[in-house]
Design a protein around this motif. Structure first.
Motif, PDB file in Angstrom:
ATOM      1  N   LEU A 220       1.112  20.912  -9.291  1.00  0.00           N
ATOM      2  CA  LEU A 220       1.676  21.210  -7.973  1.00  0.00           C
ATOM      3  C   LEU A 220       2.398  20.005  -7.396  1.00  0.00           C
ATOM      4  O   LEU A 220       3.546  20.097  -6.939  1.00  0.00           O
ATOM      5  CB  LEU A 220       0.556  21.665  -7.039  1.00  0.00           C
ATOM      6  N   PHE A 221       1.730  18.864  -7.424  1.00  0.00           N
ATOM      7  CA  PHE A 221       2.267  17.673  -6.761  1.00  0.00           C
ATOM      8  C   PHE A 221       3.461  17.080  -7.517  1.00  0.00           C
ATOM      9  O   PHE A 221       4.463  16.695  -6.904  1.00  0.00           O
ATOM     10  CB  PHE A 221       1.169  16.622  -6.625  1.00  0.00           C
ATOM     11  N   HIS A 222       3.359  17.039  -8.824  1.00  0.00           N
ATOM     12  CA  HIS A 222       4.403  16.371  -9.612  1.00  0.00           C
ATOM     13  C   HIS A 222       5.546  17.297 -10.023  1.00  0.00           C
ATOM     14  O   HIS A 222       6.684  16.848 -10.173  1.00  0.00           O
ATOM     15  CB  HIS A 222       3.787  15.728 -10.855  1.00  0.00           C
ATOM     16  N   ASN A 223       5.228  18.589 -10.212  1.00  0.00           N
ATOM     17  CA  ASN A 223       6.243  19.508 -10.727  1.00  0.00           C
ATOM     18  C   ASN A 223       6.530  20.693  -9.810  1.00  0.00           C
ATOM     19  O   ASN A 223       7.410  21.508 -10.113  1.00  0.00           O
ATOM     20  CB  ASN A 223       5.825  20.035 -12.112  1.00  0.00           C
ATOM     21  N   GLY A 224       5.789  20.812  -8.712  1.00  0.00           N
ATOM     22  CA  GLY A 224       6.005  21.927  -7.797  1.00  0.00           C
ATOM     23  C   GLY A 224       5.680  23.275  -8.402  1.00  0.00           C
ATOM     24  O   GLY A 224       6.232  24.307  -7.994  1.00  0.00           O
ATOM     25  N   ARG A 225       4.747  23.319  -9.336  1.00  0.00           N
ATOM     26  CA  ARG A 225       4.394  24.552 -10.025  1.00  0.00           C
ATOM     27  C   ARG A 225       2.985  25.009  -9.635  1.00  0.00           C
ATOM     28  O   ARG A 225       2.097  24.186  -9.371  1.00  0.00           O
ATOM     29  CB  ARG A 225       4.480  24.376 -11.538  1.00  0.00           C
ATOM     30  N   LEU A 226       2.796  26.323  -9.639  1.00  0.00           N
ATOM     31  CA  LEU A 226       1.512  26.917  -9.269  1.00  0.00           C
ATOM     32  C   LEU A 226       0.663  27.233 -10.494  1.00  0.00           C
ATOM     33  O   LEU A 226      -0.389  27.853 -10.361  1.00  0.00           O
ATOM     34  CB  LEU A 226       1.726  28.194  -8.446  1.00  0.00           C
ATOM     35  N   GLU A 227       1.115  26.809 -11.654  1.00  0.00           N
ATOM     36  CA  GLU A 227       0.345  27.063 -12.871  1.00  0.00           C
ATOM     37  C   GLU A 227       0.559  25.917 -13.843  1.00  0.00           C
ATOM     38  O   GLU A 227       1.518  25.152 -13.748  1.00  0.00           O
ATOM     39  CB  GLU A 227       0.745  28.391 -13.526  1.00  0.00           C
ATOM     40  N   THR A 228      -0.360  25.813 -14.791  1.00  0.00           N
ATOM     41  CA  THR A 228      -0.243  24.814 -15.852  1.00  0.00           C
ATOM     42  C   THR A 228      -1.083  25.285 -17.035  1.00  0.00           C
ATOM     43  O   THR A 228      -1.634  26.394 -17.002  1.00  0.00           O
ATOM     44  CB  THR A 228      -0.705  23.423 -15.357  1.00  0.00           C
TER      45      THR A 228
END
Length: 283
Positions: A220-228
């Motif tokens: 979320l913080f580094h890539n602005g994504r809600l999943e990994t």
């Protein structure tokens, strides 16, 4: 006597506070109080706090404490002069300012089920918030305020909620750690294990793996994504914030209860996993 109206808080029994202030409920009927406090379309008058002095910082702390207990947005009105017990007719009985966010379940069981529980928590939490040196060292006040801001949002931004919860938990964990710890997962595990939660940095049960939440925070913080994804033991495990937001939200709620030293015997400390917030009544 100074008075302030309280809107949207479920209460049926008076609460005496350490500095002489008293919270007076508008009704002693649980169904009426529950209906008023659960209204999503308005803030209904449910109580009045009275005292010789109602300072701004006290009201700020009380507002946060009651919102945490109710796990819903509440509203405290302006300070007015009046008598005690208060005449509730001098306050508007309904404020239609904006739609309220409710329905997340309460953090402390209602006073019509356990008469002493909410009053005990309010006194403990206010004492912690008034200890400025402790709050500055531990960042407890930020943990509390970040947790309540997650349901005070006008829109349900899951990314904002997740980041507030995780950063609040990390800040508090670092604040109470006896020595600096570089790893975010490790310092949170250290805090949670000190509170007797069954967690590990890497656990066979993913919700109990603090690495799960840290990986999602990083995405979320580094890539602005809600999943990994988590590559673990040769397996690629998909992770999504929506799948773990409930666990994190309730875990932070339980940490706040632990931090103020509250345990009425009704809290289910495993509810962040099994979703059953309270135990049965005392026998």
């Amino acid at each position: 006597m100074k008075l302030v109206g309280i809107y949207g808080y479920d209460i049926t029994r008076p609460v005496a506070l350490p500095r002489g202030q008293v919270i007076y409920p508008r009704t002693a009927e649980d169904r009426e109080s529950d209906r008023w406090s659960a209204d999503p379309n308005a803030y209904n008058l449910t109580a009045v706090v009275a005292g010789q002095s109602l300072e701004r910082q006290f009201l700020y702390n009380l507002d946060a404490t009651l919102a945490f207990v109710e796990q819903a947005d509440i509203y405290l009105g302006d300070v007015v002069d009046g008598d005690t017990p208060p005449h509730f007719q001098q306050f508007p009985d309904r404020l239609e300012m904006r739609r309220r966010l409710t329905g997340r379940g309460c953090a402390v069981i209602q006073d019509w089920l356990e008469p002493a529980s909410r009053g005990e928590f309010i006194r403990l939490c206010l004492a912690r918030l008034e200890d400025q040196a402790w709050c500055e060292r531990t960042q407890f006040h930020l943990l509390l305020h970040k947790s309540i801001e997650t349901f005070r949002q006008r829109d349900n931004f899951v990314d904002i909620a997740y980041f507030l919860l995780f950063s609040g938990l990390e800040g508090f964990a670092r604040g109470v750690a006896p020595a600096p710890v570089k790893s975010t997962s490790r310092v949170i595990v250290q805090l949670l294990q000190s509170y007797e939660f069954d967690v590990l940095e890497v656990h066979t049960d993913l919700p109990r793996s603090i690495r799960t939440y840290a990986l999602l925070r990083d995405a979320l913080f580094h890539n602005g994504r809600l999943e990994t994804t988590w590559q673990r033991d040769g397996e690629v495990i998909p992770l999504t914030i929506s799948a773990y937001l409930y666990n994190l939200r309730v875990l932070v709620r339980l940490v706040i209860l632990k931090a103020v030293g509250f345990d009425d015997g009704r809290i289910n400390w495993n509810c962040w996993i099994d979703r059953m917030p309270f135990k049965g009544p005392h026998r």
